[in-house]
Write a protein that holds these residues in place. Structure first.
Motif, PDB file in Angstrom:
ATOM      1  N   ARG A   1      -9.898 -18.117   2.192  1.00 15.68           N
ATOM      2  CA  ARG A   1     -11.206 -17.494   2.274  1.00 15.68           C
ATOM      3  C   ARG A   1     -11.200 -16.465   3.394  1.00 15.68           C
ATOM      4  N   SER A   2     -12.023 -15.416   3.204  1.00 12.17           N
ATOM      5  CA  SER A   2     -12.003 -14.308   4.151  1.00 12.17           C
ATOM      6  C   SER A   2     -13.367 -13.637   4.210  1.00 12.17           C
ATOM      7  N   THR A   3     -13.666 -13.023   5.365  1.00 17.82           N
ATOM      8  CA  THR A   3     -14.898 -12.253   5.520  1.00 17.82           C
ATOM      9  C   THR A   3     -14.736 -10.819   5.049  1.00 17.82           C
ATOM     10  N   ARG A   4     -13.550 -10.419   4.631  1.00 18.30           N
ATOM     11  CA  ARG A   4     -13.360  -9.051   4.131  1.00 18.30           C
ATOM     12  C   ARG A   4     -14.288  -8.825   2.928  1.00 18.30           C
ATOM     13  N   GLY A   5     -14.929  -7.691   2.896  1.00 18.81           N
ATOM     14  CA  GLY A   5     -15.879  -7.422   1.820  1.00 18.81           C
ATOM     15  C   GLY A   5     -17.198  -8.127   2.003  1.00 18.81           C
ATOM     16  N   GLY A   6     -17.385  -8.817   3.144  1.00 24.16           N
ATOM     17  CA  GLY A   6     -18.594  -9.598   3.361  1.00 24.16           C
ATOM     18  C   GLY A   6     -19.708  -8.861   4.053  1.00 24.16           C
ATOM     19  N   GLY A   7     -19.485  -7.584   4.415  1.00 25.55           N
ATOM     20  CA  GLY A   7     -20.532  -6.789   5.026  1.00 25.55           C
ATOM     21  C   GLY A   7     -20.900  -7.243   6.423  1.00 25.55           C
ATOM     22  N   ASP A   8     -22.036  -6.749   6.903  1.00 26.55           N
ATOM     23  CA  ASP A   8     -22.474  -7.041   8.267  1.00 26.55           C
ATOM     24  C   ASP A   8     -22.786  -8.516   8.482  1.00 26.55           C
ATOM     25  N   LYS A   9     -23.176  -9.224   7.428  1.00 23.72           N
ATOM     26  CA  LYS A   9     -23.514 -10.646   7.559  1.00 23.72           C
ATOM     27  C   LYS A   9     -22.293 -11.552   7.441  1.00 23.72           C
ATOM     28  N   ARG A  10     -21.134 -10.951   7.268  1.00 27.20           N
ATOM     29  CA  ARG A  10     -19.864 -11.688   7.278  1.00 27.20           C
ATOM     30  C   ARG A  10     -19.834 -12.797   6.237  1.00 27.20           C
ATOM     31  N   TYR A  11     -20.303 -12.477   5.021  1.00 26.72           N
ATOM     32  CA  TYR A  11     -20.162 -13.426   3.929  1.00 26.72           C
ATOM     33  C   TYR A  11     -18.678 -13.672   3.667  1.00 26.72           C
ATOM     34  N   LYS A  12     -18.371 -14.851   3.124  1.00 26.98           N
ATOM     35  CA  LYS A  12     -16.977 -15.235   2.906  1.00 26.98           C
ATOM     36  C   LYS A  12     -16.737 -15.493   1.429  1.00 26.98           C
ATOM     37  N   ASN A  13     -15.659 -14.945   0.908  1.00 26.99           N
ATOM     38  CA  ASN A  13     -15.262 -15.169  -0.478  1.00 26.99           C
ATOM     39  C   ASN A  13     -13.785 -15.531  -0.534  1.00 26.99           C
ATOM     40  N   LEU A  14     -13.322 -15.887  -1.728  1.00 26.95           N
ATOM     41  CA  LEU A  14     -11.944 -16.349  -1.913  1.00 26.95           C
ATOM     42  C   LEU A  14     -11.036 -15.219  -2.386  1.00 26.95           C
ATOM     43  N   TYR A  15      -9.810 -15.244  -1.869  1.00 27.84           N
ATOM     44  CA  TYR A  15      -8.783 -14.262  -2.220  1.00 27.84           C
ATOM     45  C   TYR A  15      -7.475 -14.989  -2.485  1.00 27.84           C
ATOM     46  N   ILE A  16      -6.588 -14.349  -3.234  1.00 29.22           N
ATOM     47  CA  ILE A  16      -5.268 -14.915  -3.506  1.00 29.22           C
ATOM     48  C   ILE A  16      -4.202 -13.955  -3.010  1.00 29.22           C
ATOM     49  N   MET A  17      -3.298 -14.461  -2.167  1.00 30.98           N
ATOM     50  CA  MET A  17      -2.074 -13.739  -1.817  1.00 30.98           C
ATOM     51  C   MET A  17      -1.071 -13.969  -2.936  1.00 30.98           C
ATOM     52  N   GLU A  18      -0.653 -12.928  -3.585  1.00 30.25           N
ATOM     53  CA  GLU A  18       0.258 -13.064  -4.724  1.00 30.25           C
ATOM     54  C   GLU A  18       1.664 -13.456  -4.297  1.00 30.25           C
ATOM     55  N   ASP A  19       1.970 -13.284  -3.003  1.00 31.15           N
ATOM     56  CA  ASP A  19       3.264 -13.700  -2.457  1.00 31.15           C
ATOM     57  C   ASP A  19       3.005 -14.503  -1.193  1.00 31.15           C
ATOM     58  N   ALA A  20       3.168 -15.821  -1.277  1.00 33.23           N
ATOM     59  CA  ALA A  20       2.859 -16.702  -0.152  1.00 33.23           C
ATOM     60  C   ALA A  20       3.880 -16.601   0.966  1.00 33.23           C
ATOM     61  N   THR A  21       4.968 -15.895   0.734  1.00 32.29           N
ATOM     62  CA  THR A  21       6.005 -15.762   1.767  1.00 32.29           C
ATOM     63  C   THR A  21       5.712 -14.621   2.724  1.00 32.29           C
ATOM     64  N   VAL A  22       5.249 -13.466   2.169  1.00 30.50           N
ATOM     65  CA  VAL A  22       5.016 -12.294   3.010  1.00 30.50           C
ATOM     66  C   VAL A  22       3.538 -12.015   3.223  1.00 30.50           C
ATOM     67  N   GLY A  23       2.661 -12.600   2.398  1.00 25.57           N
ATOM     68  CA  GLY A  23       1.236 -12.384   2.556  1.00 25.57           C
ATOM     69  C   GLY A  23       0.827 -10.948   2.327  1.00 25.57           C
ATOM     70  N   GLU A  24       0.066 -10.396   3.276  1.00 27.50           N
ATOM     71  CA  GLU A  24      -0.391  -9.009   3.150  1.00 27.50           C
ATOM     72  C   GLU A  24       0.669  -8.006   3.574  1.00 27.50           C
ATOM     73  N   ASN A  25       1.734  -8.481   4.137  1.00 27.43           N
ATOM     74  CA  ASN A  25       2.790  -7.590   4.626  1.00 27.43           C
ATOM     75  C   ASN A  25       3.723  -7.195   3.483  1.00 27.43           C
ATOM     76  N   GLY A  26       3.206  -6.366   2.574  1.00 26.82           N
ATOM     77  CA  GLY A  26       3.994  -5.948   1.419  1.00 26.82           C
ATOM     78  C   GLY A  26       3.613  -6.653   0.142  1.00 26.82           C
ATOM     79  N   GLY A  27       2.826  -7.698   0.229  1.00 26.15           N
ATOM     80  CA  GLY A  27       2.386  -8.421  -0.957  1.00 26.15           C
ATOM     81  C   GLY A  27       1.004  -7.980  -1.404  1.00 26.15           C
ATOM     82  N   GLU A  28       0.670  -8.274  -2.651  1.00 27.42           N
ATOM     83  CA  GLU A  28      -0.622  -7.889  -3.201  1.00 27.42           C
ATOM     84  C   GLU A  28      -1.673  -8.952  -2.911  1.00 27.42           C
ATOM     85  N   LEU A  29      -2.932  -8.501  -2.932  1.00 26.64           N
ATOM     86  CA  LEU A  29      -4.064  -9.371  -2.676  1.00 26.64           C
ATOM     87  C   LEU A  29      -5.047  -9.257  -3.835  1.00 26.64           C
TER      88      LEU A  29
END
Length: 704
Positions: free
Chosen positions: A508-536
């Motif tokens: 879960r992450s506050t990205r896309g949650g605006g000023d009120k910091r809403y939280k939604n769910l995201y999937i890292m398509e590569d659990a080894t590298v995460g956001e470092n070269g992997g898709e979200l």
């Protein structure tokens, strides 16, 4: 067979690392030498009440106690009694009777209510609290039997977001028990008038619990101890009051929060006049009336921040420490200090009156067991499980997680600065920071071959601050380096969980949650590298909080906690500076979230509890729900659930293992029998949901 479907591990917050015990001192005290213990010192003991001599004589006539003493021992003062809450039986918080023999070196013998009155009324998984005594008065030529009045959560409640706390009466002569709280109503903190005829309770009657965890805003009702042909005569006498205590038969003292300050007030039954007893600038709670004008209260002159420690601490100033004082309504703005003269640097809780006010009792952490902070012993505790084929145990650390093959257990310490690992090689630290509040919510990769542990790094319970997810590959070997999966992210990211293959990760992450910091769910398509070269990939989207997500062992569903169905009116945007406390458990398959369940409420008045770091919502207990593993839509609005823990504290973040805690093939379970002592600060010498492998869901009744 117990544990044949696996075991659930959880941890408990609010519960102090140093055991609580019950003590008393004379009024006025002169030094710590005046204080003496009222129990045998075993286990955690709290919320005591003195047993009046006439009541103690009745109890002593029970067959199991008749050989312990005679009535003359009570009359001479050789024998005194105490009713109190203890965790000594299967780690349940239940009422016990202590007999204290005062000749020579004092000796204390403790008996459970089941020992004295049988298991018909006192059995099973439950919580008991607030023992007090009624009866003993004349009706015509007859004397009404003495009775024990108390709270229990023993009756299952199927309504969601509902308390389970009900007041009962057990006849101390016959052992017969009856419910006093009306059906569908829930009460806290019973108190009996001096005559033994009336009971006052704090009640949720007429209102739904709205998620509030500090100021419950209960109302106070009065009813008779004995039923008449017309009933108990129950009626509301005070709006917005808690923790009632009788001053004679004409007055009720109670606590109430006004603005930001807690105060103790006195209500006149005849005139309905309410006056404030304690000064407006002093926080005063949990009153115990001595007579019509005097009351003992717990005070703290200065509040501590919501997320700071207010337990045992060297860092706090003396105004932030909770002490017992006596106020007299005839001498306003002046109090008599009690525990400041005993242990000035230790918190004292929930006073009670002994011998007409000649002594005052209370509970505090038993610092006599503590020589230094490294000697606080922490254990894994096996609990009695209400689910016959599921084991249950508490980890003395936070956020326990068990590997899919059951061979490894990981958790963080109570200061959130160390990540611990238990496996066949023993118990050890695998990640550490010198400052506290840096790690929480570890989670194993579901593929045990990967031997990867994920950890949230950064300040917990601060949604406006960045929080990162790291992976520790080859964690068992101790040779790996952590990998940042959310490198460079300014968002608050937490609660990672992989698919069964261990290749993808939901969080879960506050990205896309605006000023009120809403939280939604995201999937890292590569659990080894995460956001470092992997898709979200974004999984959920909305102006609400989705959190504490876990991927099912079969890989087709994700379970999470969400506020998306919270009420739209009369609901605070924040709950104690955090997300609002209106969570339910949801399942999602692709993009089709479906409501499953939300469960119970508070079991005690939270302001009476020791409040420790990271413990801001004392309404967590562990429940299990059987679900259909094949058809997600059959799980909408599930009605049947099982509550498997009953606690005044917060039992939270449960985790499943398919292996029994008695499975001899697993090595870490041996640690259940051996103490360990991670460093614990604030010790002063003075003083979501978790998946079961077979499609069984284990929710806790809160979310973050």
């Amino acid at each position: 067979m117990e544990g044949s479907r696996g075991s659930i591990a959880f941890f408990t917050t609010y519960r102090p690392p140093v055991p609580l015990d019950i003590f008393s001192c004379p009024v006025p005290p002169s030094s710590s030498e005046d204080e003496f213990p009222l129990t045998d010192g075993l286990s955690y003991n709290s919320n005591g009440q003195a047993i009046p001599p006439a009541v103690l004589k009745t109890i002593l006539r029970r067959p199991n106690l008749a050989s312990e003493a005679i009535e003359a021992d009570i009359e001479s003062g050789r024998l005194t009694g105490l009713i109190f809450v203890s965790e000594r039986e299967n780690h349940l918080e239940t009422l016990q009777i202590a007999l204290r023999f005062n000749d020579g070196p004092p000796e204390v013998k403790v008996f459970s209510l089941a020992d004295v009155y049988g298991a018909d009324s006192f059995n099973g998984v439950r919580m008991e609290d607030s023992g007090c005594f009624g009866g003993g008065y004349k009706v015509g030529s007859e004397i009404v039997d003495h009775s024990l009045i108390y709270v229990s959560t023993k009756e299952p409640v199927q309504d969601r977001r509902s308390p389970w706390t009900v007041v009962y009466k057990t006849n101390l002569s016959t052992g017969e028990t009856e419910r006093l709280t009306p059906p569908g109503k829930f009460d806290l903190n019973p108190s009996v008038s001096q005559s033994g005829k009336k009971i006052a309770v704090a009640s949720f009657e007429g209102k739904a619990w709205d998620g509030e965890v500090e100021d419950l805003q209960t109302d106070i009702y009065v009813m008779n101890v004995e039923k008449s042909p017309s009933g108990l005569g129950r009626k509301r006498v005070i709006v917005n009051g808690g923790w009632p205590t009788w001053g004679g038969d004409k007055f009720i003292f109670f606590h109430r929060k006004v603005g930001e300050v807690w105060g103790v007030f006195r209500f006149n039954i005849s005139t309905h006049e309410t006056i404030r007893v304690t000064p407006e600038e002093v926080n005063a709670v949990t009153p115990a009336a001595i007579d019509e004008t005097r009351v003992a209260v717990a005070v703290f002159k200065e509040k501590v921040g919501k997320l700071e420690n207010i337990g045992l601490s060297k860092e706090r100033n003396e105004k932030q420490i909770r002490h017992i004082e006596i106020f007299d309504i005839t001498v306003p703005e002046k109090s008599e200090q009690i525990t400041q003269k005993i242990r000035p640097r230790v918190d004292h809780y929930n006073p009670f009156v002994i011998d007409g006010g000649k002594r005052i009792g209370y509970h505090r952490c038993n610092v006599g067991l503590l020589q230094n902070r490294d000697e606080i012993q922490r254990n894994f505790h096996e609990f009695q499980s209400l689910v016959e084929d599921v084991g249950l145990f508490r980890v003395s650390g936070a956020f326990p997680t068990i590997s899919k093959d059951g061979s490894k257990l990981a958790f963080v310490d109570n200061e959130f600065k160390e990540v611990w690992l238990a496996d066949s090689q023993g118990l050890r630290i695998v990640l550490k920071k010198e400052s506290e509040n840096n790690f929480f919510s570890p989670m194993w990769n579901q593929n045990p071959d990967k031997d990867t542990l994920y950890v949230c790094m950064g300040p917990s319970f601060h949604p406006d601050e960045p929080l990162q997810i790291i992976a520790i590959p080859n964690v068992s070997s101790g040779a790996s380096n952590p990998v940042m999966l959310t490198e460079g992210s300014d968002f608050n990211n937490a609660f990672p969980s992989t698919n069964p293959e261990g290749t993808k990760l939901v969080f879960r992450s506050t990205r896309g949650g605006g000023d009120k910091r809403y939280k939604n769910l995201y999937i890292m398509e590569d659990a080894t590298v995460g956001e470092n070269g992997g898709e979200l990939t974004r999984l959920t989207k909305g102006d609400w909080i989705d959190t504490q997500c876990q991927w099912s062992p079969r890989g087709d569903w994700i379970v999470f906690s969400s506020t998306r169905h919270k009420p739209t009116e009369d609901v605070p945007e924040k709950d104690h500076e955090l997300d609002p406390g209106y969570y339910a458990v949801f399942l999602i398959k692709a993009s089709d979230p479906t409501v499953v369940i939300s469960l119970a409420a508070v079991s005690v008045d939270p302001v009476s509890l020791p409040l420790f770091l990271h413990s801001v919502r004392p309404y967590g207990d562990v429940f299990t729900v059987d679900i259909d593993p094949d058809d997600i839509y059959k799980n909408e609005d599930v009605e049947k659930f099982c509550r498997i823990t009953h606690s005044r504290y917060e039992n939270s973040t449960p985790t499943w293992t398919m292996f029994s805690i008695n499975d001899i093939e697993e090595q870490w379970h041996l640690l259940l029998k051996d103490p360990f002592a991670p460093p614990v600060s604030h010790a002063h010498e003075d003083g979501g949901a978790a998946w079961h492998m077979s499609g069984h869901l284990c929710p806790k009744k809160k979310g973050r």
